[in-house]
Design a protein around this motif. Structure first.
Motif, PDB file in Angstrom:
ATOM      1  N   ARG A 353     -14.373  75.556   0.976  1.00 41.68           N
ATOM      2  CA  ARG A 353     -13.792  76.861   1.264  1.00 41.68           C
ATOM      3  C   ARG A 353     -14.877  77.852   1.680  1.00 41.68           C
ATOM      4  N   ALA A 354     -14.429  78.909   2.341  1.00 40.12           N
ATOM      5  CA  ALA A 354     -15.358  79.972   2.722  1.00 40.12           C
ATOM      6  C   ALA A 354     -15.804  80.729   1.464  1.00 40.12           C
ATOM      7  N   ASP A 355     -16.706  81.665   1.630  1.00 39.60           N
ATOM      8  CA  ASP A 355     -17.251  82.395   0.489  1.00 39.60           C
ATOM      9  C   ASP A 355     -16.163  83.166  -0.247  1.00 39.60           C
ATOM     10  N   PRO A 356     -16.240  83.215  -1.587  1.00 44.79           N
ATOM     11  CA  PRO A 356     -15.261  84.001  -2.357  1.00 44.79           C
ATOM     12  C   PRO A 356     -15.534  85.495  -2.205  1.00 44.79           C
ATOM     13  N   LEU A 357     -14.664  86.302  -2.797  1.00 46.84           N
ATOM     14  CA  LEU A 357     -14.873  87.748  -2.795  1.00 46.84           C
ATOM     15  C   LEU A 357     -16.159  88.096  -3.545  1.00 46.84           C
ATOM     16  N   PRO A 358     -16.914  89.067  -3.059  1.00 44.92           N
ATOM     17  CA  PRO A 358     -18.063  89.552  -3.832  1.00 44.92           C
ATOM     18  C   PRO A 358     -17.598  90.086  -5.191  1.00 44.92           C
ATOM     19  N   LYS A 359     -18.418  89.910  -6.207  1.00 46.65           N
ATOM     20  CA  LYS A 359     -18.024  90.290  -7.567  1.00 46.65           C
ATOM     21  C   LYS A 359     -17.629  91.746  -7.677  1.00 46.65           C
ATOM     22  N   GLU A 360     -18.309  92.619  -6.913  1.00 47.23           N
ATOM     23  CA  GLU A 360     -18.012  94.043  -7.024  1.00 47.23           C
ATOM     24  C   GLU A 360     -16.616  94.410  -6.498  1.00 47.23           C
ATOM     25  N   LEU A 361     -16.032  93.536  -5.673  1.00 43.50           N
ATOM     26  CA  LEU A 361     -14.694  93.803  -5.129  1.00 43.50           C
ATOM     27  C   LEU A 361     -13.585  93.170  -5.968  1.00 43.50           C
ATOM     28  N   LEU A 362     -13.959  92.308  -6.895  1.00 44.56           N
ATOM     29  CA  LEU A 362     -12.966  91.536  -7.641  1.00 44.56           C
ATOM     30  C   LEU A 362     -12.006  92.406  -8.448  1.00 44.56           C
ATOM     31  N   PRO A 363     -12.474  93.433  -9.185  1.00 46.37           N
ATOM     32  CA  PRO A 363     -11.519  94.250  -9.950  1.00 46.37           C
ATOM     33  C   PRO A 363     -10.455  94.898  -9.072  1.00 46.37           C
ATOM     34  N   ASP A 364     -10.876  95.445  -7.926  1.00 45.90           N
ATOM     35  CA  ASP A 364      -9.913  96.076  -7.018  1.00 45.90           C
ATOM     36  C   ASP A 364      -8.927  95.050  -6.483  1.00 45.90           C
ATOM     37  N   PHE A 365      -9.434  93.881  -6.106  1.00 39.70           N
ATOM     38  CA  PHE A 365      -8.552  92.827  -5.593  1.00 39.70           C
ATOM     39  C   PHE A 365      -7.546  92.390  -6.641  1.00 39.70           C
ATOM     40  N   LEU A 366      -7.992  92.152  -7.875  1.00 40.92           N
ATOM     41  CA  LEU A 366      -7.096  91.670  -8.930  1.00 40.92           C
ATOM     42  C   LEU A 366      -6.002  92.684  -9.221  1.00 40.92           C
ATOM     43  N   ALA A 367      -6.340  93.969  -9.185  1.00 36.22           N
ATOM     44  CA  ALA A 367      -5.330  95.006  -9.417  1.00 36.22           C
ATOM     45  C   ALA A 367      -4.274  94.997  -8.316  1.00 36.22           C
ATOM     46  N   LYS A 368      -4.731  94.865  -7.081  1.00 37.40           N
ATOM     47  CA  LYS A 368      -3.784  94.852  -5.960  1.00 37.40           C
ATOM     48  C   LYS A 368      -2.965  93.565  -5.944  1.00 37.40           C
ATOM     49  N   ALA A 369      -3.569  92.450  -6.309  1.00 37.11           N
ATOM     50  CA  ALA A 369      -2.833  91.182  -6.372  1.00 37.11           C
ATOM     51  C   ALA A 369      -1.747  91.247  -7.434  1.00 37.11           C
ATOM     52  N   GLN A 370      -2.057  91.881  -8.560  1.00 38.23           N
ATOM     53  CA  GLN A 370      -1.055  92.024  -9.622  1.00 38.23           C
ATOM     54  C   GLN A 370       0.117  92.884  -9.152  1.00 38.23           C
ATOM     55  N   GLU A 371      -0.200  93.935  -8.409  1.00 37.30           N
ATOM     56  CA  GLU A 371       0.856  94.801  -7.879  1.00 37.30           C
ATOM     57  C   GLU A 371       1.752  94.035  -6.896  1.00 37.30           C
ATOM     58  N   LEU A 372       1.147  93.240  -6.012  1.00 37.07           N
ATOM     59  CA  LEU A 372       1.923  92.458  -5.054  1.00 37.07           C
ATOM     60  C   LEU A 372       2.771  91.405  -5.761  1.00 37.07           C
ATOM     61  N   THR A 373       2.218  90.790  -6.796  1.00 39.35           N
ATOM     62  CA  THR A 373       2.984  89.810  -7.576  1.00 39.35           C
ATOM     63  C   THR A 373       4.195  90.477  -8.202  1.00 39.35           C
ATOM     64  N   GLY A 374       3.991  91.693  -8.710  1.00 41.80           N
ATOM     65  CA  GLY A 374       5.102  92.427  -9.307  1.00 41.80           C
ATOM     66  C   GLY A 374       6.207  92.708  -8.306  1.00 41.80           C
ATOM     67  N   GLN A 375       5.841  93.020  -7.080  1.00 41.92           N
ATOM     68  CA  GLN A 375       6.852  93.277  -6.041  1.00 41.92           C
ATOM     69  C   GLN A 375       7.666  92.025  -5.745  1.00 41.92           C
ATOM     70  N   MET A 376       7.004  90.877  -5.668  1.00 43.33           N
ATOM     71  CA  MET A 376       7.738  89.630  -5.402  1.00 43.33           C
ATOM     72  C   MET A 376       8.642  89.269  -6.567  1.00 43.33           C
ATOM     73  N   GLU A 377       8.138  89.406  -7.785  1.00 44.93           N
ATOM     74  CA  GLU A 377       8.923  89.024  -8.949  1.00 44.93           C
ATOM     75  C   GLU A 377      10.058  89.992  -9.217  1.00 44.93           C
ATOM     76  N   ALA A 378       9.880  91.256  -8.858  1.00 44.61           N
ATOM     77  CA  ALA A 378      10.938  92.245  -9.051  1.00 44.61           C
ATOM     78  C   ALA A 378      12.171  91.887  -8.258  1.00 44.61           C
ATOM     79  N   VAL A 379      11.972  91.382  -7.045  1.00 46.43           N
ATOM     80  CA  VAL A 379      13.100  90.954  -6.218  1.00 46.43           C
ATOM     81  C   VAL A 379      13.803  89.779  -6.877  1.00 46.43           C
ATOM     82  N   SER A 380      13.060  88.840  -7.441  1.00 44.97           N
ATOM     83  CA  SER A 380      13.647  87.671  -8.094  1.00 44.97           C
ATOM     84  C   SER A 380      14.481  88.093  -9.294  1.00 44.97           C
ATOM     85  N   VAL A 381      13.912  88.994 -10.120  1.00 35.96           N
ATOM     86  CA  VAL A 381      14.624  89.458 -11.310  1.00 35.96           C
ATOM     87  C   VAL A 381      15.898  90.186 -10.925  1.00 35.96           C
TER      88      VAL A 381
END
Length: 392
Positions: A353-381
């Motif tokens: 695989r290509a290079d992963p996210l730099p460590k300094e960007l990981l917290p921001d990415f994880l927060a946004k990924a959680q928000e996107l997951t919530g949007q997908m799951e909200a539709v399912s619920v």
């Protein structure tokens, strides 16, 4: 060549006034092969002076070189003179010419387009295309998902009955009708063969978007699984009885059966070392990649823009269109892979695989990924809750 009327409305629309009746006639046509807009207007029996007036009104507003076969024309005649002209290419591409006193004024019609974010859920019984149709979606969503999962899933070989896919995707809508899909913001794929895949779109500080899994690892690999979005493997790597030469011969690549004109991707970044006619291989492109890899694309009908010897190409760049040139028994793409000068089977490679996210960007990415997951799951619920409420 005469124009075939789309809808022959010879019937006049009559409006009563205090002085006299005004007679309107509406003519609907389409652009025919080898026909210019001016000729279409002449063939619709519009007087020469009014044809010139329409063309003049559209100059600087419409690029006449982009006129296409099938474009729709509508002329509204008032007492034998043009009162209104409409030229339509699609739901969002429409031009008009209106009469304003003694002159005509051209403009492009403003179409209101709304961007929505929605969840698309597919359950595959036979193919991604049929799953999209069954879900009431445009089949183009299959192409969108093929783009997102191009590094992990071959949507011809890897798909199994019962696989499911979900995507949080932008939809561009006009008057309640889908015009096109936009960016995929998040997507999941649960497959019997490939397992569970989950990716999220994330825009890097340099403005470039990329996809990463829930842990921040890149979804992108150094090589794509195939050089085509969809294709049927007609011949695998290894020895085979050659259909033209009629003897057993090593087959140093994979053949994909695909219609002439199918876009062909570069499977990885690299430099073009060959782009031209190559005898039995027909039109061929050869690309040199890092770490001693080389890829070959044969029997092409056309080369992509800027594809020439010495040119740098990017992964997923369309380098050519598939064809049937050279020693070929039918439309297909022959794809070959070499490593350190030796042919190897493209279907059993495991690329990093290509290079992963730099460590300094990981917290921001994880927060946004959680928000996107919530949007997908909200539709399912919401859907499950709605079904439960509807039960007797």
């Amino acid at each position: 060549m005469r124009i075939a009327p789309l809808l022959c409305l010879a019937a006049a629309l009559v409006a009563s006034t205090s002085e006299a009746a005004v007679r309107y006639v509406i003519k609907n046509r389409r652009i025919e092969p080898n026909q210019t807009l001016a000729k279409a207007l002449h063939d619709a029996q519009l007087p020469d002076a009014q044809v010139a007036a329409v063309i003049s009104a559209l100059e600087g507003v419409f690029d006449f070189r982009k006129s296409r076969v099938g474009d729709q024309l509508r002329l509204v005649m008032r007492d034998g003179e043009l009162d209104f002209f409409d030229y339509r290419q699609s739901m969002v591409d429409e031009w008009q010419v209106r009469r304003d006193g003694e002159k005509y004024v051209g403009s492009k019609r403003a179409i209101e387009v709304e961007k929505q974010v929605a969840v698309v859920a597919l359950e595959i019984q036979s193919s991604l295309y049929e799953a999209a149709v069954a879900a009431g979606e445009d089949p183009a969503i299959g192409m969108v998902l093929a783009d997102v999962f191009a590094w992990d899933i071959d949507f011809y070989r890897d798909v199994r009955k019962g696989d499911t896919a979900r995507a949080l995707v932008e939809k561009f809508v006009s008057k309640g009708r889908l015009l096109r899909y936009g960016d995929v913001l998040a997507a999941t794929y649960a497959g019997g063969l490939v397992g569970n895949k989950r990716v999220f779109r994330y825009v890097l500080p340099d403005g470039q978007p990329n996809f990463f899994n829930e842990e921040g690892a890149s979804a992108k690999k150094t090589f794509l699984k195939t050089p085509l979005k969809y294709a049927n493997i007609t011949s695998r790597f290894g020895s085979r009885f050659h259909p033209v030469l009629q003897y057993l011969k090593a087959h140093n690549g994979v053949d994909y059966g695909t219609p002439i004109g199918t876009p062909v991707w570069a499977v990885a970044d690299g430099t073009v070392t060959q782009a031209g006619y190559a005898g039995a291989a027909g039109n061929m492109v050869v690309i040199r990649h890092a770490n001693g890899f080389e890829t070959q694309y044969m029997h092409l009908s056309r080369f992509g823009e800027g594809v020439r010897v010495g040119a740098r190409v990017r992964q997923k760049q369309v380098i050519a269109l598939s064809g049937n040139t050279g020693r070929s028994t039918g439309p297909h793409l022959h794809f070959g892979l070499k490593r350190n000068g030796q042919y190897t089977n493209p279907l059993n490679q495991q690329f990093p695989r290509a290079d992963p996210l730099p460590k300094e960007l990981l917290p921001d990415f994880l927060a946004k990924a959680q928000e996107l997951t919530g949007q997908m799951e909200a539709v399912s619920v919401a859907a499950v809750a709605g079904q439960a409420t509807a039960m007797p």
